[in-house]
Motif scaffolding. Structure first.
Motif, PDB file in Angstrom:
ATOM      1  N   THR A 274      -3.131  -5.989   5.262  1.00 59.15           N
ATOM      2  CA  THR A 274      -2.209  -6.236   4.440  1.00 59.15           C
ATOM      3  C   THR A 274      -3.076  -6.922   3.096  1.00 59.15           C
ATOM      4  OG1 THR A 274      -1.668  -8.634   5.014  1.00 59.15           O
ATOM      5  CG2 THR A 274      -0.447  -6.765   5.975  1.00 59.15           C
ATOM      6  N   THR A 275      -2.350  -6.802   1.923  1.00 52.65           N
ATOM      7  CA  THR A 275      -2.895  -6.999   0.691  1.00 52.65           C
ATOM      8  C   THR A 275      -2.991  -8.743   0.816  1.00 52.65           C
ATOM      9  OG1 THR A 275      -0.752  -7.376  -0.146  1.00 52.65           O
ATOM     10  CG2 THR A 275      -2.125  -5.431  -0.699  1.00 52.65           C
ATOM     11  N   ASP A 276      -2.568  -9.424   1.782  1.00 54.47           N
ATOM     12  CA  ASP A 276      -2.693 -11.071   1.605  1.00 54.47           C
ATOM     13  C   ASP A 276      -4.056 -11.163   2.431  1.00 54.47           C
ATOM     14  OD1 ASP A 276      -0.288 -11.379   0.734  1.00 54.47           O
ATOM     15  OD2 ASP A 276       0.911 -11.387   2.572  1.00 54.47           O
ATOM     16  N   SER A 277      -4.359 -10.362   3.629  1.00 58.85           N
ATOM     17  CA  SER A 277      -5.554 -10.669   4.462  1.00 58.85           C
ATOM     18  C   SER A 277      -6.835 -10.023   3.831  1.00 58.85           C
ATOM     19  CB  SER A 277      -5.531 -10.488   5.885  1.00 58.85           C
ATOM     20  OG  SER A 277      -5.123  -9.027   5.955  1.00 58.85           O
ATOM     21  N   LEU A 278      -6.608  -8.894   2.971  1.00 63.89           N
ATOM     22  CA  LEU A 278      -7.537  -8.080   2.307  1.00 63.89           C
ATOM     23  C   LEU A 278      -7.133  -7.667   1.077  1.00 63.89           C
ATOM     24  CD1 LEU A 278      -9.959  -6.530   3.314  1.00 63.89           C
ATOM     25  CD2 LEU A 278      -8.812  -4.409   3.733  1.00 63.89           C
ATOM     26  N   PRO A 279      -7.727  -8.697   0.126  1.00 61.61           N
ATOM     27  CA  PRO A 279      -6.926  -8.465  -1.433  1.00 61.61           C
ATOM     28  C   PRO A 279      -7.390  -7.261  -2.041  1.00 61.61           C
ATOM     29  CG  PRO A 279      -8.002 -10.941  -0.634  1.00 61.61           C
ATOM     30  CD  PRO A 279      -8.309  -9.985   0.336  1.00 61.61           C
ATOM     31  N   SER A 280      -6.437  -6.733  -2.722  1.00 61.85           N
ATOM     32  CA  SER A 280      -6.858  -5.444  -3.297  1.00 61.85           C
ATOM     33  C   SER A 280      -7.959  -5.594  -4.307  1.00 61.85           C
ATOM     34  CB  SER A 280      -5.542  -5.183  -4.414  1.00 61.85           C
ATOM     35  OG  SER A 280      -5.434  -6.099  -5.341  1.00 61.85           O
ATOM     36  N   SER A 281      -8.578  -6.847  -4.864  1.00 59.25           N
ATOM     37  CA  SER A 281      -9.761  -6.975  -5.645  1.00 59.25           C
ATOM     38  C   SER A 281     -10.965  -6.706  -4.884  1.00 59.25           C
ATOM     39  CB  SER A 281      -9.755  -8.127  -6.311  1.00 59.25           C
ATOM     40  OG  SER A 281      -9.924  -9.254  -5.236  1.00 59.25           O
ATOM     41  N   ILE A 282     -10.959  -6.449  -3.392  1.00 52.63           N
ATOM     42  CA  ILE A 282     -12.108  -6.343  -2.468  1.00 52.63           C
ATOM     43  C   ILE A 282     -11.930  -4.736  -2.131  1.00 52.63           C
ATOM     44  CG2 ILE A 282     -12.952  -6.965  -0.352  1.00 52.63           C
ATOM     45  CD1 ILE A 282     -12.120  -9.698  -0.815  1.00 52.63           C
ATOM     46  N   ARG A 283     -10.628  -4.479  -1.637  1.00 49.11           N
ATOM     47  CA  ARG A 283     -10.219  -3.317  -1.195  1.00 49.11           C
ATOM     48  C   ARG A 283     -10.559  -2.025  -2.042  1.00 49.11           C
ATOM     49  NH1 ARG A 283      -3.937  -1.964  -0.565  1.00 49.11           N
ATOM     50  NH2 ARG A 283      -4.625  -1.599  -2.766  1.00 49.11           N
ATOM     51  N   ALA A 301      -1.861   2.274   4.436  1.00 52.35           N
ATOM     52  CA  ALA A 301      -1.997   2.060   2.900  1.00 52.35           C
ATOM     53  C   ALA A 301      -2.749   0.917   2.375  1.00 52.35           C
ATOM     54  CB  ALA A 301      -0.683   2.098   2.048  1.00 52.35           C
ATOM     55  N   ALA A 302      -2.471  -0.394   3.128  1.00 55.78           N
ATOM     56  CA  ALA A 302      -3.197  -1.352   2.965  1.00 55.78           C
ATOM     57  C   ALA A 302      -4.763  -1.362   2.913  1.00 55.78           C
ATOM     58  CB  ALA A 302      -2.807  -2.791   3.364  1.00 55.78           C
ATOM     59  N   THR A 303      -5.024  -0.436   3.789  1.00 55.27           N
ATOM     60  CA  THR A 303      -6.585  -0.256   4.018  1.00 55.27           C
ATOM     61  C   THR A 303      -7.212   0.977   3.202  1.00 55.27           C
ATOM     62  OG1 THR A 303      -6.338  -0.944   6.345  1.00 55.27           O
ATOM     63  CG2 THR A 303      -8.258  -0.010   5.916  1.00 55.27           C
ATOM     64  N   LEU A 304      -6.246   2.138   3.324  1.00 53.45           N
ATOM     65  CA  LEU A 304      -6.960   3.548   2.803  1.00 53.45           C
ATOM     66  C   LEU A 304      -6.311   3.628   1.327  1.00 53.45           C
ATOM     67  CD1 LEU A 304      -6.357   5.449   6.050  1.00 53.45           C
ATOM     68  CD2 LEU A 304      -8.577   4.733   5.314  1.00 53.45           C
ATOM     69  N   GLY A 305      -5.360   2.956   0.679  1.00 54.08           N
ATOM     70  CA  GLY A 305      -4.618   3.013  -0.542  1.00 54.08           C
ATOM     71  C   GLY A 305      -3.587   3.815  -0.293  1.00 54.08           C
ATOM     72  N   SER A 306      -2.734   4.096  -1.080  1.00 48.26           N
ATOM     73  CA  SER A 306      -1.244   4.551  -1.127  1.00 48.26           C
ATOM     74  C   SER A 306      -1.513   6.096  -1.020  1.00 48.26           C
ATOM     75  CB  SER A 306      -0.318   4.209  -2.285  1.00 48.26           C
ATOM     76  OG  SER A 306      -0.977   4.574  -3.526  1.00 48.26           O
ATOM     77  N   SER A 307      -2.570   6.730  -1.280  1.00 45.90           N
ATOM     78  CA  SER A 307      -2.601   8.109  -1.193  1.00 45.90           C
ATOM     79  C   SER A 307      -2.565   8.655   0.091  1.00 45.90           C
ATOM     80  CB  SER A 307      -3.791   8.531  -1.832  1.00 45.90           C
ATOM     81  OG  SER A 307      -4.828   8.215  -1.379  1.00 45.90           O
ATOM     82  N   VAL A 330     -10.737   7.741   7.967  1.00 44.45           N
ATOM     83  CA  VAL A 330     -11.842   7.479   7.087  1.00 44.45           C
ATOM     84  C   VAL A 330     -11.661   8.227   5.506  1.00 44.45           C
ATOM     85  CG1 VAL A 330     -14.224   7.219   6.924  1.00 44.45           C
ATOM     86  CG2 VAL A 330     -13.172   7.392   8.876  1.00 44.45           C
ATOM     87  N   THR A 331     -11.993   7.326   4.500  1.00 42.28           N
ATOM     88  CA  THR A 331     -11.897   8.232   3.200  1.00 42.28           C
ATOM     89  C   THR A 331     -13.377   8.966   2.815  1.00 42.28           C
ATOM     90  OG1 THR A 331     -12.853   5.886   2.544  1.00 42.28           O
ATOM     91  CG2 THR A 331     -10.626   6.375   2.242  1.00 42.28           C
ATOM     92  N   LEU A 332     -13.621   9.846   3.863  1.00 43.59           N
ATOM     93  CA  LEU A 332     -14.507  10.891   3.735  1.00 43.59           C
ATOM     94  C   LEU A 332     -13.854  12.317   3.257  1.00 43.59           C
ATOM     95  CD1 LEU A 332     -17.280  10.171   6.524  1.00 43.59           C
ATOM     96  CD2 LEU A 332     -17.199   9.458   4.034  1.00 43.59           C
ATOM     97  N   LYS A 333     -14.218  12.942   2.157  1.00 45.01           N
ATOM     98  CA  LYS A 333     -13.569  14.156   1.851  1.00 45.01           C
ATOM     99  C   LYS A 333     -13.898  15.278   2.978  1.00 45.01           C
ATOM    100  CE  LYS A 333     -13.491  15.613  -2.306  1.00 45.01           C
ATOM    101  NZ  LYS A 333     -11.976  15.590  -2.421  1.00 45.01           N
ATOM    102  N   THR A 334     -12.889  15.905   3.092  1.00 43.85           N
ATOM    103  CA  THR A 334     -13.082  17.358   4.069  1.00 43.85           C
ATOM    104  C   THR A 334     -12.689  18.371   2.985  1.00 43.85           C
ATOM    105  OG1 THR A 334     -12.582  15.914   6.066  1.00 43.85           O
ATOM    106  CG2 THR A 334     -12.528  18.360   5.982  1.00 43.85           C
TER     107      THR A 334
END
Length: 384
Positions: A274-283, A301-307, A330-334
């Motif tokens: 969540t954005t509490d334990s993983l601040p958006s400034s870091i993620r 979404a808290a880890t990978l983003g809203s997309s 994972v945020t690797l493009k396919t």
């Protein structure tokens, strides 16, 4: 009779477009290369993926878009994500020490991450979903390279990194003061490098020279269960702990935002994405994110983003089944799709201990090779 009587609905005169497809078998099932038509694109195929799976008698169907107007639809009768990857099954990296093996994707292809200019890798997922196993594989992969030094912070306090302590430059448990001290040390080294990278290496970006140049190592800082140090809501109002947590957030955020050009890699991992334990400034400043099995799309979404909400077939919510422990989105493009799903390698504790024992002699303090600046006059040694 009048034409309107025979065909009362004008929609009957619309043309019917059938997507052209080439279908062939592959090692895990069926693959179709499809040329899209108006009204039938990736989104429409994604919505009926379950129906295609039933028709093809496959356990799962995935849809990817390699380029505009083209789709690849894969029906999996034998799911690559369910096949374990042992430690001796990790393929040789194309660029040893620079490429990090992440795992085998759902199409059976091996996927690597180029660490050059990557300041952070964000990892999230429920307990037992495979985060620690994945991080263990990364530590063992890079342990044999002398130009990589490790900093391990265990927010769980369960001795997660005890086996790696002989190889790591710095190690700390769940003690906040101890973790802050280690982060201050790493942060100070980053600031020193930023101040002299051009004068020492002759370039503004140390990756142009690569790890090992002039004694500059890649500093890999792993923060397991980072919410123990970064969750501000847990200490809100505590006059003693709140300033320390704010300082920890600043230090980790600074490492991710500013450490890229001087070869600092920071890996925050949490069971509570969540954005509490993983601040958006870091993620948001981590180019690579891995989300293992989670219960809700909000956690994904808290880890990978809203997309990730726009790509339901890649959702890590479907990886919550115990059979998919060790699998992540994972945020690797396919192709044109910004995500992929893969299974990481499985490294046992005994295998990790053996690697650490064989590489413990490579541990060193990266500050020991720091260039010594000799003053021009003795007056410079006297404080004003």
């Amino acid at each position: 009779p009048p034409r309107s009587t025979l065909f009362p609905y004008t929609t009957l005169f619309r043309s019917v477009y059938r997507p052209r497809a080439i279908i062939w078998p592959h090692s895990h099932g069926i693959t179709a290369r499809v040329r899209t038509v108006p009204g039938s694109g990736r989104e429409e195929f994604d919505k009926v993926a379950d129906h295609i799976a039933d028709y093809w008698r496959c356990s799962r169907v995935s849809v990817s878009s390699p380029k505009p107007g083209r789709l690849i639809v894969r029906g999996l009768r034998r799911d690559p994500l369910l096949e374990l990857i042992p430690a001796d099954g990790i393929p040789v990296s194309p660029r040893p020490g620079r490429d990090l093996y992440l795992g085998r994707d759902e199409h059976g292809s091996h996927r690597f991450a180029d660490l050059a200019n990557v300041p952070g890798i964000c990892v999230g997922g429920m307990p037992g979903s495979g985060k620690s196993t994945e991080i263990t594989s990364w530590l063992t992969q890079l342990a044999s390279f002398p130009h990589v030094q490790h900093v391990n912070l265990d927010g769980k306090g369960a001795g997660e990194f005890d086996d790696f302590e002989p190889r790591a430059w710095l190690t700390e448990g769940d003690n906040l003061d101890g973790a802050l001290d280690k982060l201050e040390t790493v942060h100070a080294l980053m600031l020193d490098r930023l101040a002299c990278v051009r004068s020492v290496l002759g370039v503004k970006n140390a990756w142009h020279k690569g790890p090992g140049s002039e004694g500059w190592d890649l500093i890999m800082t792993t923060i397991d269960e980072c919410q123990s140090y970064l969750d501000l809501t847990m200490v809100k109002g505590d006059k003693e702990l709140e300033p320390k947590v704010r300082r920890a957030i600043f230090l980790v955020s600074s490492l991710v935002r500013r450490g890229r050009s001087v070869m600092f890699l920071t890996i925050p991992a949490t069971q509570k994405p969540t954005t509490d334990s993983l601040p958006s400034s870091i993620r948001d400043n981590c180019p690579i994110s891995l989300c293992f099995g989670v219960k809700t799309m909000d956690a994904a979404a808290a880890t990978l983003g809203s997309s990730i909400r726009d790509y339901p077939s890649y959702s890590p919510v479907t990886l919550a089944d115990p059979a998919y422990a060790g699998c992540a989105t994972v945020t690797l493009k396919t192709g044109q799709d910004p995500f992929t799903r893969l299974r990481g390698p499985y490294v046992t504790e005994a295998e990790a201990v053996a690697v650490v024992a064989a590489t413990a002699h490579l541990r060193r303090d990266p500050r020991a090779t720091w260039p010594v600046v000799v003053p021009d006059t003795a007056a410079e040694l006297v404080s004003p």
